[in-house]
Design a protein around this motif. Structure first.
Motif, short mmCIF file in Angstrom:
data_model
loop_
_atom_site.label_atom_id
_atom_site.label_comp_id
_atom_site.label_asym_id
_atom_site.label_seq_id
_atom_site.Cartn_x
_atom_site.Cartn_y
_atom_site.Cartn_z
N LEU A 334 0.82 -1.22 0.00
CA LEU A 334 0.00 0.00 0.00
C LEU A 334 0.85 1.27 0.00
N TYR A 335 2.03 1.20 0.61
CA TYR A 335 2.88 2.38 0.70
C TYR A 335 4.26 2.07 0.12
N SER A 336 5.23 1.81 0.96
CA SER A 336 6.57 1.39 0.53
C SER A 336 7.32 0.88 1.74
N LYS A 337 8.50 0.31 1.52
CA LYS A 337 9.26 -0.25 2.63
C LYS A 337 9.74 0.84 3.60
N GLU A 338 9.73 2.10 3.13
CA GLU A 338 10.12 3.20 3.99
C GLU A 338 9.15 3.40 5.16
N PHE A 339 7.94 2.86 5.01
CA PHE A 339 6.92 3.02 6.04
C PHE A 339 6.82 1.80 6.96
N LEU A 340 7.76 0.86 6.87
CA LEU A 340 7.69 -0.36 7.66
C LEU A 340 7.74 -0.11 9.17
N ASP A 341 8.34 1.01 9.56
CA ASP A 341 8.38 1.33 10.99
C ASP A 341 6.99 1.57 11.58
N SER A 342 6.00 1.77 10.70
CA SER A 342 4.61 1.90 11.17
C SER A 342 4.17 0.64 11.91
N PHE A 343 4.78 -0.49 11.54
CA PHE A 343 4.40 -1.76 12.17
C PHE A 343 4.85 -1.82 13.63
N LEU A 344 5.82 -0.98 14.00
CA LEU A 344 6.20 -0.88 15.42
C LEU A 344 5.03 -0.39 16.26
N ILE A 345 4.23 0.50 15.67
CA ILE A 345 3.01 0.97 16.33
C ILE A 345 1.95 -0.13 16.31
N LEU A 346 1.80 -0.75 15.15
CA LEU A 346 0.72 -1.73 14.96
C LEU A 346 0.91 -3.00 15.77
N LYS A 347 2.15 -3.34 16.12
CA LYS A 347 2.42 -4.57 16.87
C LYS A 347 1.56 -4.67 18.13
N ILE A 348 1.37 -3.54 18.78
CA ILE A 348 0.52 -3.52 19.98
C ILE A 348 -0.83 -2.88 19.68
N ALA A 349 -0.84 -1.84 18.84
CA ALA A 349 -2.07 -1.09 18.57
C ALA A 349 -3.17 -1.94 17.95
N LEU A 350 -2.79 -2.96 17.14
CA LEU A 350 -3.81 -3.82 16.53
C LEU A 350 -4.70 -4.47 17.57
N PHE A 351 -4.12 -4.82 18.71
CA PHE A 351 -4.90 -5.43 19.80
C PHE A 351 -6.02 -4.50 20.26
N SER A 352 -5.79 -3.18 20.17
CA SER A 352 -6.79 -2.22 20.63
C SER A 352 -8.08 -2.29 19.81
N VAL A 353 -7.99 -2.83 18.58
CA VAL A 353 -9.20 -2.93 17.74
C VAL A 353 -10.17 -3.95 18.33
N ILE A 354 -9.64 -5.00 18.97
CA ILE A 354 -10.51 -5.96 19.67
C ILE A 354 -11.23 -5.25 20.81
N LEU A 355 -10.49 -4.43 21.54
CA LEU A 355 -11.11 -3.66 22.63
C LEU A 355 -12.13 -2.66 22.08
N LYS A 356 -11.81 -2.07 20.94
CA LYS A 356 -12.72 -1.10 20.30
C LYS A 356 -14.04 -1.77 19.92
N ALA A 357 -13.97 -3.04 19.47
CA ALA A 357 -15.18 -3.78 19.09
C ALA A 357 -16.10 -3.98 20.28
N ILE A 358 -15.52 -4.00 21.48
CA ILE A 358 -16.32 -4.15 22.71
C ILE A 358 -16.86 -2.79 23.16
N ILE A 359 -16.02 -1.77 23.06
CA ILE A 359 -16.35 -0.46 23.63
C ILE A 359 -17.27 0.37 22.75
N PHE A 360 -17.10 0.27 21.44
CA PHE A 360 -17.88 1.11 20.52
C PHE A 360 -19.40 0.99 20.72
N PRO A 361 -19.93 -0.24 20.79
CA PRO A 361 -21.38 -0.36 21.04
C PRO A 361 -21.81 0.28 22.36
#
Length: 496
Positions: A334-361
């Motif tokens: 979607l972007y380029s290898k220059e943006f791979l450091d974004s995955f440092l955020i996503l490694k933990i942040a992705l888990f928050s989407v499970i929490l979001k699925a509970i909290i949003f409703p």
């Protein structure tokens, strides 16, 4: 009772599928059109588009009173009443409100056009853009009035179809306007998008009255006051939220290597919001109007919210674990290898989407109830927590800290929202829902532990095993609720 539960689960799943396909279609159209726009405008032009869209959103936040959400709630409440005259009355009131809000936005844009031009572009030369935008604000207000009918009356297929049509026609027209007018076409594209949205929404709501009755101020004031009050507080929340988001972006930009950190943050946010946000679009378009319609009955609210949470986490958890596997490859594509450091955020942040699925409703309960002060406080707390945790944790842990901030924010905010609903509306999780929450949260935690404790090959093997387990578990749990085989067979029968 079991048949009624089955029907509720199927309705939620159907809406999620319909709006999921809608969002995928819109994203595909957007990706194609963005490529053409980038070619015709270049980096400078794209920057101007971003600046103009930003100031448009600010003006809407100030003048729009979150009209779409408040109007949708009113329509949903009246849609369940047997007396059709109440629905007709609220439609009339909403149209009058559309006139008032639209004209307010237009006047604001015209009066401050000179200053808006200088504030946005650093020059007075674009003053005429904001005068032209006055027409856009009127069209948007009318569009929201008609869109609130579709949402409030739960016309999910029409909503999805109209969104796709708007996206397609807007993309074609935008490409042509940018091709012929280049940078001068920016303002005409905005106006054109407003015209398209207005025309499509008028077409799909043509069966509902569009008459303008004599304007009696006292009558209008009485009918619309409660809606405007809720909308005003929601607008304040929106403005404050944008300020918090701007301050966070400013902090990340000033404390990173130029705009690099901000770029990584934006990429991680896009992946979590756009590519994992399909289920949350269904909540906004389908779940919220349904919840508003039954908002006076706490038992029904509790049941619907629990059903929504169950379906949400059943669908989202396997997707999260899959993204842990393909995330780096997806970023490269979607972007380029220059943006791979974004995955440092996503490694933990992705888990928050499970929490979001509970909290949003849970977050929608107070909005559906129309409790103005509680909703204002709820949104204020959420924005402040997000800003505070992100700044502090980035300061100490850099990119990983941003990911941790997402999770900590949702945990603290979730506990706050849960206690508010429990204390005021006797909300609680059902045993079945709470069991699903515990298992899916555990799966998310296991994914993080695998990411941080194993080397690449072993890590991918373990994540693949975890994904397969999560997928099978979700399939079994979903089948318990809707009988997947029968659900698919019924879909084929209807399509024949």
């Amino acid at each position: 009772m079991e048949q009624e539960n089955n029907k509720s689960y199927r309705s939620i799943l159907k809406a999620t599928g319909v709006f999921g396909m809608m969002q995928v279609s819109k994203m595909a159209i957007s990706i194609v059109s963005s490529k053409f726009v980038a070619i015709y405008l270049g980096p400078i032009g794209l920057g101007l588009v971003a600046l103009l869209n930003n100031v448009i959103n600010i003006i809407l936040a100030i003048t729009n009173f979150e009209f779409l959400k408040t109007a949708t709630r009113e329509v949903a409440l009246k849609s369940v009443v047997e007396d059709n005259s109440q629905l007709n009355n609220i439609i009339t009131t909403i149209q009058k409100m559309a006139v008032t809000i639209g004209v307010f936005g237009a006047i604001f844009s015209i009066i401050f056009s000179k200053y808006l031009s200088y504030f946005t572009f650093g020059t007075f030369d674009k003053q005429h853009w904001f005068i032209i935008l006055s027409i856009y604000f009127i069209l948007t207000s009318f569009s929201n009035a008609r869109l609130s009918l579709l949402q409030g009356l739960n016309k999910i297929k029409i909503l999805a179809l109209s969104n796709i049509i708007v996206a397609f026609i807007t993309a074609i027209g935008s490409i042509l306007l940018y091709y012929f007018f280049r940078l001068d076409g920016i303002i005409w594209v905005v106006l054109y998008s407003g015209v398209v949205l207005f025309c499509v929404n008028i077409y799909f709501t043509r069966e509902y009255s569009f008459k303008f009755y004599p304007f009696v101020f006292k009558e209008f004031y009485k009918e619309s006051l409660s809606v405007f009050k809720l909308g005003f507080l929601m607008s304040l929340n929106l403005i404050f939220g944008q300020i918090c988001y701007f301050l966070l972006r400013l902090y990340l930009s000033n404390h990173g290597a130029s705009n690099e950190i901000l770029g990584f943050y934006e990429v991680s946010t896009v992946i979590m919001v756009n590519y994992l946000g399909l289920i949350f679009y269904a909540m906004a378009y389908d779940f919220y109007p349904k919840l508003s319609a039954i908002s006076l009955d706490d038992l029904k609210v509790k049941s619907l919210v629990n059903y929504q949470i169950e379906i949400a986490i059943i669908l989202v958890t396997p997707a999260i674990i899959l993204l842990y596997i393909i995330g780096p490859f997806l970023i490269k594509i979607l972007y380029s290898k220059e943006f791979l450091d974004s995955f440092l955020i996503l490694k933990i942040a992705l888990f928050s989407v499970i929490l979001k699925a509970i909290i949003f409703p849970l977050g929608y309960i107070i909005l559906a109830k129309g409790n103005k002060k509680m909703y204002f406080k709820q949104a204020l707390v959420g924005d402040m927590l997000n800003l505070g945790f992100s700044v502090v944790l980035y300061h100490y842990f850099e990119l990983i800290g941003i990911g941790v901030a997402f999770v900590v924010n949702y945990i603290v905010y979730g506990l706050y929202i849960y206690n508010m609903n429990k204390n005021h509306y006797n909300f609680d999780f059902t045993k079945e829902c709470f069991k699903l929450i515990k298992i899916n949260v555990l799966l998310g935690v296991l994914a993080i532990l695998i990411i941080y404790n194993f080397q690449e090959i072993i890590m991918y093997i373990l994540l693949l095993i975890l994904f397969l387990f999560s997928f099978v578990f979700s399939f079994i749990e979903l089948n318990k609720r809707i009988d997947i085989k029968e659900f698919i067979e019924n879909k084929f029968k209807k399509n024949k």
